[in-house]
Design a protein around this motif. Structure first.
Motif, short mmCIF file in Angstrom:
data_model
loop_
_atom_site.label_atom_id
_atom_site.label_comp_id
_atom_site.label_asym_id
_atom_site.label_seq_id
_atom_site.Cartn_x
_atom_site.Cartn_y
_atom_site.Cartn_z
N ALA A 1 -7.23 12.28 4.18
CA ALA A 1 -6.49 11.69 3.07
C ALA A 1 -6.99 12.28 1.75
CB ALA A 1 -6.68 10.18 3.08
N MET A 2 -6.07 12.53 0.85
CA MET A 2 -6.41 13.15 -0.43
C MET A 2 -7.40 12.28 -1.21
SD MET A 2 -3.70 14.64 -3.17
CE MET A 2 -3.33 13.02 -3.86
N LEU A 3 -7.23 10.95 -1.08
CA LEU A 3 -8.09 10.06 -1.85
C LEU A 3 -9.50 9.98 -1.24
CD1 LEU A 3 -5.65 7.07 -2.53
CD2 LEU A 3 -6.30 8.88 -4.10
N ARG A 4 -9.70 10.53 -0.04
CA ARG A 4 -10.99 10.45 0.65
C ARG A 4 -11.48 9.01 0.77
NH1 ARG A 4 -11.14 15.34 -1.78
NH2 ARG A 4 -11.62 17.08 -0.40
N LEU A 5 -10.57 8.16 1.16
CA LEU A 5 -10.93 6.75 1.31
C LEU A 5 -11.70 6.53 2.61
CD1 LEU A 5 -7.53 5.11 0.27
CD2 LEU A 5 -9.62 5.28 -1.09
N ARG A 6 -12.66 5.60 2.55
CA ARG A 6 -13.38 5.20 3.76
C ARG A 6 -13.17 3.74 4.08
NH1 ARG A 6 -19.35 6.53 2.98
NH2 ARG A 6 -19.43 5.65 5.07
N LEU A 7 -12.85 2.95 3.04
CA LEU A 7 -12.72 1.49 3.22
C LEU A 7 -11.45 0.99 2.55
CD1 LEU A 7 -14.12 -1.35 3.91
CD2 LEU A 7 -14.96 -1.27 1.55
N LEU A 8 -10.72 0.13 3.23
CA LEU A 8 -9.61 -0.61 2.62
C LEU A 8 -9.98 -2.08 2.60
CD1 LEU A 8 -6.41 0.88 4.33
CD2 LEU A 8 -7.47 1.58 2.17
N THR A 9 -9.82 -2.73 1.46
CA THR A 9 -9.98 -4.19 1.41
C THR A 9 -8.61 -4.81 1.16
OG1 THR A 9 -10.51 -4.24 -0.97
CG2 THR A 9 -12.36 -4.02 0.59
N LEU A 229 4.56 -3.13 2.93
CA LEU A 229 3.27 -2.66 3.45
C LEU A 229 3.40 -1.32 4.16
CD1 LEU A 229 1.52 -5.87 4.83
CD2 LEU A 229 0.98 -4.55 2.77
N SER A 230 4.57 -1.09 4.77
CA SER A 230 4.76 0.16 5.51
C SER A 230 4.65 1.39 4.62
CB SER A 230 6.12 0.14 6.21
OG SER A 230 6.28 -1.09 6.90
N HIS A 231 4.78 1.21 3.31
CA HIS A 231 4.65 2.35 2.39
C HIS A 231 3.21 2.80 2.19
CE1 HIS A 231 8.75 1.15 1.40
NE2 HIS A 231 8.91 2.28 0.74
N LEU A 232 2.25 1.99 2.64
CA LEU A 232 0.84 2.32 2.37
C LEU A 232 0.42 3.63 3.02
CD1 LEU A 232 -1.94 1.49 1.21
CD2 LEU A 232 -2.40 0.36 3.39
N LEU A 233 0.85 3.86 4.26
CA LEU A 233 0.39 5.06 4.99
C LEU A 233 0.74 6.32 4.23
CD1 LEU A 233 -1.21 4.71 7.54
CD2 LEU A 233 0.36 2.79 7.30
N ALA A 234 1.96 6.40 3.72
CA ALA A 234 2.38 7.60 2.97
C ALA A 234 1.51 7.78 1.72
CB ALA A 234 3.85 7.48 2.58
N ARG A 235 1.10 6.65 1.10
CA ARG A 235 0.30 6.76 -0.12
C ARG A 235 -1.10 7.27 0.16
NH1 ARG A 235 4.72 5.45 -1.85
NH2 ARG A 235 5.29 3.61 -3.08
N ILE A 236 -1.68 6.90 1.29
CA ILE A 236 -3.08 7.29 1.53
C ILE A 236 -3.21 8.51 2.43
CG2 ILE A 236 -3.99 4.96 1.16
CD1 ILE A 236 -4.21 4.54 4.10
N GLU A 237 -2.12 8.93 3.08
CA GLU A 237 -2.20 10.09 3.97
C GLU A 237 -1.87 11.39 3.27
OE1 GLU A 237 0.33 8.56 7.20
OE2 GLU A 237 -1.29 9.08 8.58
N LYS A 238 -1.44 11.29 2.00
CA LYS A 238 -1.07 12.48 1.24
C LYS A 238 -2.09 13.60 1.42
CE LYS A 238 1.36 10.67 -2.82
NZ LYS A 238 0.96 9.26 -2.77
#
Length: 238
Positions: A1-9, A229-238
Motif C-alpha cells: 500500500a502506498m500509505l505503508r499502513l500497518r494498523l487500522l483502528t 466501507l467497501s471503498h476503503l480497499l481502493a483507498r489503501i491499496e493504491k
C-alpha cells in the motif's frame, strides 16, 4: 500500500454496527413486555435529553467520578422512563436491568453492509486491526455477538482508556497497543470531529465514512471520504 499502513483502528457505532431500530422503539417494546404502554417517540425524545444531560454531568460513563458505566446506563434508562411518565420504581429497575443486558446483544445491533467483508480483506492484506470507540465495557460482548470480534487484536473503549475521542490520548493508547508510529496507522469512523479530525491531530491517517448525500459538514479531501466501507480497499491499496 502506498500509505505503508500497518494498523487500522475502527470506530464502531454507525461505522461497523448500527442499532436495528431507534432507542425509543426498543425501550417501548420492552415496556410493553412489562405491561406498560409508553409512546416510542416520547421515549426517544426523553432518552436524547437524558443521555445528553448525563454525558455532560458525568462524561465518559462517569469514569473517575465514582460511577460504574453500568450504574451510569441504569440511571439513563430509568430517567428516560420517568420523564415519559413511568413512576413505578420496581418496574423501572427491572426495565433498566433488562435493557442494559439486551444492548449487549445482536438482538439490538446489526452489522453495516460491507463491514464484515472489508474487515476480512484488510486482514488478508496483513493489516493489524483494533477498535477505538466511545463505548462502555460491553463492547467486546457486542462485537462477539455480532461475529466481528475475531478481526481485532485489541478493543479500546473510552471507558477502559479513561479518555473519550476526540481526546488524542485514546489514539496514543491505541498506537501503543498496536506497536506502530502514528504515520503507520489509519483510523476509520463516521464522525468528523471525534474520528476524522481527532485521528489526524494525533498524526494518523484517517478516513471518514460519509454516505452519499450526507455532504453536510466540513470539507474533507475526497480521497479521505468513504461513501461506503467497501471503498476503503481502493483507498489503501493504491
Amino acid at each position: 500500500a502506498m500509505l505503508r499502513l500497518r494498523l487500522l483502528t475502527w470506530d464502531v457505532k454507525d461505522t461497523l454496527l448500527r442499532l436495528r431500530q431507534p432507542v425509543g422503539q426498543s425501550y417501548a417494546a420492552e415496556a410493553r413486555a412489562h405491561g406498560l404502554q409508553v409512546q416510542p417517540e416520547a421515549l426517544g425524545r426523553a432518552f436524547r435529553e437524558v443521555y445528553g444531560a448525563q454525558s455532560r454531568r458525568f462524561p465518559n460513563y462517569g469514569h473517575g467520578q465514582g460511577l460504574s458505566s453500568r450504574q451510569w446506563w441504569l440511571d439513563v434508562v430509568k430517567q428516560s422512563f420517568r420523564l415519559s411518565g413511568v413512576q413505578d420504581e420496581a418496574a423501572l429497575t427491572k426495565l433498566a436491568e433488562k435493557l442494559y443486558r439486551d444492548f449487549c446483544s445482536s438482538h439490538n445491533w446489526e452489522v453495516l453492509p460491507g463491514a464484515a467483508e472489508t474487515l476480512s480483506r484488510c486482514r488478508q492484506l496483513g493489516l493489524r486491526m483494533g477498535v477505538v470507540s466511545n463505548f462502555d465495557s460491553r463492547l467486546e460482548v457486542v462485537l462477539s455477538q455480532c461475529n466481528l470480534l475475531h478481526h481485532f487484536e485489541f478493543v479500546l473503549t473510552s471507558e477502559a482508556a479513561g479518555f473519550a475521542k476526540p481526546d488524542g490520548r485514546i489514539f496514543e493508547q491505541a498506537l501503543r497497543l498496536g506497536g506502530v508510529r502514528p504515520e503507520q496507522a489509519a483510523h476509520i469512523g463516521d464522525d468528523y470531529s471525534r474520528d476524522y479530525r481527532a485521528a489526524r491531530a494525533a498524526g494518523m491517517h484517517s478516513f471518514l465514512l460519509r454516505a452519499a448525500g450526507h455532504g453536510e459538514g466540513p470539507e474533507v479531501p475526497p480521497e479521505h471520504v468513504l461513501p461506503t466501507l467497501s471503498h476503503l480497499l481502493a483507498r489503501i491499496e493504491k
